[in-house]
Design an enzyme around this catalytic site. Sequence first.
Site, short mmCIF file in Angstrom:
data_model
loop_
_atom_site.label_atom_id
_atom_site.label_comp_id
_atom_site.label_asym_id
_atom_site.label_seq_id
_atom_site.Cartn_x
_atom_site.Cartn_y
_atom_site.Cartn_z
N HIS A 38 42.69 36.48 33.97
CA HIS A 38 41.23 37.52 34.01
C HIS A 38 40.84 36.72 35.47
O HIS A 38 41.38 36.16 36.15
CB HIS A 38 39.78 36.46 33.51
CG HIS A 38 40.58 34.85 32.95
ND1 HIS A 38 41.07 33.91 32.19
CD2 HIS A 38 40.27 34.00 33.60
CE1 HIS A 38 41.20 32.28 32.67
NE2 HIS A 38 40.66 33.00 33.24
N HIS A 123 42.16 36.35 42.36
CA HIS A 123 43.72 36.67 42.36
C HIS A 123 43.35 36.34 40.09
O HIS A 123 42.51 35.77 39.81
CB HIS A 123 44.68 35.70 42.64
CG HIS A 123 44.25 34.46 42.20
ND1 HIS A 123 43.05 33.45 42.37
CD2 HIS A 123 44.55 33.53 40.91
CE1 HIS A 123 43.54 32.79 41.75
NE2 HIS A 123 44.26 32.55 40.86
#
Length: 180
Positions: A38, A123
Amino acid sequence: MRSFVAIEIISKEIIDSIKKIQSEFNINAKPVEIKNIHFTLQFLGEIDENKLNQVKDALERISFESFDVTFTNMGAFPKAKFPRVVWIGVDEDSGKNLIELAKKVESSLSPLGFSSDKPFTPHVTIFRIKNKPNDITEELKRYKNVRFGIQNVKNFKLKKSELTPSGPIYSDLQVVSAKP
């Protein structure tokens, strides 16, 4: 309870790309479980039931439109010569949209005493390295400018994190959807 605000990775194309990288990438590291990958918009840490309700109310007031995120490139934190984390990044437009949403989350939670300890860097972590890391600079070069897929972001979630010996277990506490 330990909690954070996140965007889950649900695109089959991206999940398949990550699985492929995790099986091919030459590194002595533990891959992050696919179900746990996630974007962390903001880590909240330990919060009690009263604070949880305040957080939910604040997050529910955030207004955003859905947007696409293009996954591209790979990198490492703190750096490729001594990695502790290997990640997949996003293109510039996607990064701007994710940063904007992270700022909305932070500004809505700031009055409740939450703040980020470092600026949000778009990221998703795909490996965590516990042992003495190897220099992975050359390995990362193979993935420079590779596109891993596109995901439409329609919501973000307030998540609970339970730490266990076999790894974290995440569960949903709230879903905040994009406004039409």
